[in-house]
Design a protein around this motif. Structure first.
Motif, PDB file in Angstrom:
ATOM      1  N   VAL A   1       0.842  -1.197   0.000  1.00 36.03           N
ATOM      2  CA  VAL A   1       0.000   0.000   0.000  1.00 36.03           C
ATOM      3  C   VAL A   1       0.883   1.254   0.000  1.00 36.03           C
ATOM      4  O   VAL A   1       0.609   2.220  -0.717  1.00 36.03           O
ATOM      5  CB  VAL A   1      -0.973   0.003   1.194  1.00 36.03           C
ATOM      6  N   ALA A   2       1.942   1.228   0.795  1.00 39.25           N
ATOM      7  CA  ALA A   2       2.867   2.363   0.820  1.00 39.25           C
ATOM      8  C   ALA A   2       3.473   2.591  -0.562  1.00 39.25           C
ATOM      9  O   ALA A   2       3.582   3.739  -1.018  1.00 39.25           O
ATOM     10  CB  ALA A   2       3.965   2.123   1.858  1.00 39.25           C
ATOM     11  N   ASP A   3       3.848   1.509  -1.235  1.00 34.97           N
ATOM     12  CA  ASP A   3       4.403   1.638  -2.582  1.00 34.97           C
ATOM     13  C   ASP A   3       3.377   2.231  -3.544  1.00 34.97           C
ATOM     14  O   ASP A   3       3.717   3.067  -4.393  1.00 34.97           O
ATOM     15  CB  ASP A   3       4.893   0.280  -3.087  1.00 34.97           C
ATOM     16  N   ASP A   4       2.116   1.825  -3.416  1.00 38.90           N
ATOM     17  CA  ASP A   4       1.058   2.407  -4.247  1.00 38.90           C
ATOM     18  C   ASP A   4       0.877   3.888  -3.936  1.00 38.90           C
ATOM     19  O   ASP A   4       0.647   4.694  -4.837  1.00 38.90           O
ATOM     20  CB  ASP A   4      -0.271   1.670  -4.033  1.00 38.90           C
ATOM     21  N   ALA A   5       0.980   4.259  -2.661  1.00 38.99           N
ATOM     22  CA  ALA A   5       0.845   5.674  -2.278  1.00 38.99           C
ATOM     23  C   ALA A   5       1.930   6.513  -2.944  1.00 38.99           C
ATOM     24  O   ALA A   5       1.667   7.609  -3.442  1.00 38.99           O
ATOM     25  CB  ALA A   5       0.904   5.819  -0.759  1.00 38.99           C
ATOM     26  N   ILE A   6       3.133   5.992  -2.971  1.00 39.40           N
ATOM     27  CA  ILE A   6       4.233   6.683  -3.651  1.00 39.40           C
ATOM     28  C   ILE A   6       3.906   6.801  -5.141  1.00 39.40           C
ATOM     29  O   ILE A   6       4.037   7.875  -5.733  1.00 39.40           O
ATOM     30  CB  ILE A   6       5.563   5.928  -3.442  1.00 39.40           C
TER      31      ILE A   6
ATOM     32  N   ARG B   1      10.900   3.478   5.419  1.00 37.64           N
ATOM     33  CA  ARG B   1      12.119   3.946   4.761  1.00 37.64           C
ATOM     34  C   ARG B   1      11.834   4.333   3.308  1.00 37.64           C
ATOM     35  O   ARG B   1      12.236   5.418   2.857  1.00 37.64           O
ATOM     36  CB  ARG B   1      13.202   2.864   4.811  1.00 37.64           C
ATOM     37  N   ARG B   2      11.117   3.480   2.577  1.00 35.85           N
ATOM     38  CA  ARG B   2      10.819   3.764   1.173  1.00 35.85           C
ATOM     39  C   ARG B   2       9.969   5.034   1.024  1.00 35.85           C
ATOM     40  O   ARG B   2      10.218   5.856   0.138  1.00 35.85           O
ATOM     41  CB  ARG B   2      10.092   2.578   0.521  1.00 35.85           C
ATOM     42  N   VAL B   3       8.990   5.180   1.887  1.00 38.26           N
ATOM     43  CA  VAL B   3       8.119   6.358   1.825  1.00 38.26           C
ATOM     44  C   VAL B   3       8.925   7.626   2.094  1.00 38.26           C
ATOM     45  O   VAL B   3       8.808   8.614   1.369  1.00 38.26           O
ATOM     46  CB  VAL B   3       6.938   6.213   2.813  1.00 38.26           C
ATOM     47  N   ARG B   4       9.729   7.603   3.124  1.00 32.18           N
ATOM     48  CA  ARG B   4      10.538   8.784   3.464  1.00 32.18           C
ATOM     49  C   ARG B   4      11.549   9.087   2.371  1.00 32.18           C
ATOM     50  O   ARG B   4      11.759  10.237   2.023  1.00 32.18           O
ATOM     51  CB  ARG B   4      11.237   8.581   4.815  1.00 32.18           C
ATOM     52  N   GLU B   5      12.187   8.050   1.806  1.00 30.83           N
ATOM     53  CA  GLU B   5      13.156   8.272   0.726  1.00 30.83           C
ATOM     54  C   GLU B   5      12.481   8.865  -0.514  1.00 30.83           C
ATOM     55  O   GLU B   5      13.122   9.570  -1.285  1.00 30.83           O
ATOM     56  CB  GLU B   5      13.881   6.978   0.376  1.00 30.83           C
ATOM     57  N   ALA B   6      11.193   8.567  -0.696  1.00 27.12           N
ATOM     58  CA  ALA B   6      10.440   9.125  -1.823  1.00 27.12           C
ATOM     59  C   ALA B   6      10.000  10.564  -1.547  1.00 27.12           C
ATOM     60  O   ALA B   6       9.410  11.203  -2.418  1.00 27.12           O
ATOM     61  CB  ALA B   6       9.228   8.240  -2.125  1.00 27.12           C
ATOM     62  N   GLY B   7      10.260  11.052  -0.335  1.00 25.42           N
ATOM     63  CA  GLY B   7       9.960  12.443  -0.012  1.00 25.42           C
ATOM     64  C   GLY B   7       8.592  12.686   0.604  1.00 25.42           C
ATOM     65  O   GLY B   7       8.178  13.833   0.754  1.00 25.42           O
ATOM     66  N   LEU B   8       7.882  11.625   0.980  1.00 22.97           N
ATOM     67  CA  LEU B   8       6.566  11.771   1.590  1.00 22.97           C
ATOM     68  C   LEU B   8       6.699  11.816   3.105  1.00 22.97           C
ATOM     69  O   LEU B   8       7.623  11.247   3.678  1.00 22.97           O
ATOM     70  CB  LEU B   8       5.665  10.579   1.235  1.00 22.97           C
ATOM     71  N   ALA B   9       5.741  12.478   3.753  1.00 25.26           N
ATOM     72  CA  ALA B   9       5.649  12.429   5.214  1.00 25.26           C
ATOM     73  C   ALA B   9       5.097  11.066   5.597  1.00 25.26           C
ATOM     74  O   ALA B   9       4.326  10.456   4.847  1.00 25.26           O
ATOM     75  CB  ALA B   9       4.739  13.532   5.727  1.00 25.26           C
TER      76      ALA B   9
END
Length: 138
Positions: free
Chosen positions: A90-95, A115-123
């Motif tokens: 789900v996090a990957d889909d959000a990105i 980690r993936r979400v933060r590295e993509a620049g999302l809160a």
């Protein structure tokens, strides 16, 4: 070290500034589930709540979608009510859909997804509930 839960500044920023369209993943018409109560509170706080559930039910007057990737309009925050094992996808889909923030509910924990979400620049907030945080920060 990765901050895995989200500090008060991040919580406040998501609640106040991340945007008004919240996709609630795991939201159905089952009023007994926590997702329903949180979605109802988010609506009272002025948020547009978009249900995301395999049954794609209309909930609280809003058309549902089977997945985040099917939603044909921008989503600001993705609020996740699924098992930790499923939350990373789900996090990957959000990105992928360009969300601004991801919120993993109480008990939903996936440090790699964080980690993936933060590295993509999302809160990102993990293992917290916006209903509790609204009350605490009011």
């Amino acid at each position: 070290m990765i901050e895995t839960y989200g500090d008060d500044e991040t919580v406040r920023a998501i609640l106040r500034d991340a945007g008004d369209t919240w996709a609630v993943v795991g939201l159905s018409n089952n009023r007994e589930r926590a997702a329903y109560g949180v979605a109802a509170l988010l609506r009272r706080m002025g948020k547009r709540v978009v249900p995301v559930h395999p049954r794609a039910e209309t909930v609280l007057g809003e058309k549902g979608w089977a997945s985040l990737r099917e939603i044909p309009f921008p989503v600001d925050v993705v609020d996740v009510f699924v098992r930790s094992e499923a939350a990373g996808a789900v996090a990957d889909d959000a990105i992928a859909v360009g969300a601004r923030a991801v919120w993993f509910q109480l008990g939903v924990i996936d440090p790699e997804a964080h980690r993936r979400v933060r590295e993509a620049g999302l809160a990102m907030v993990m293992d917290r509930c916006p209903a509790i945080e609204y009350g605490r920060m009011a």
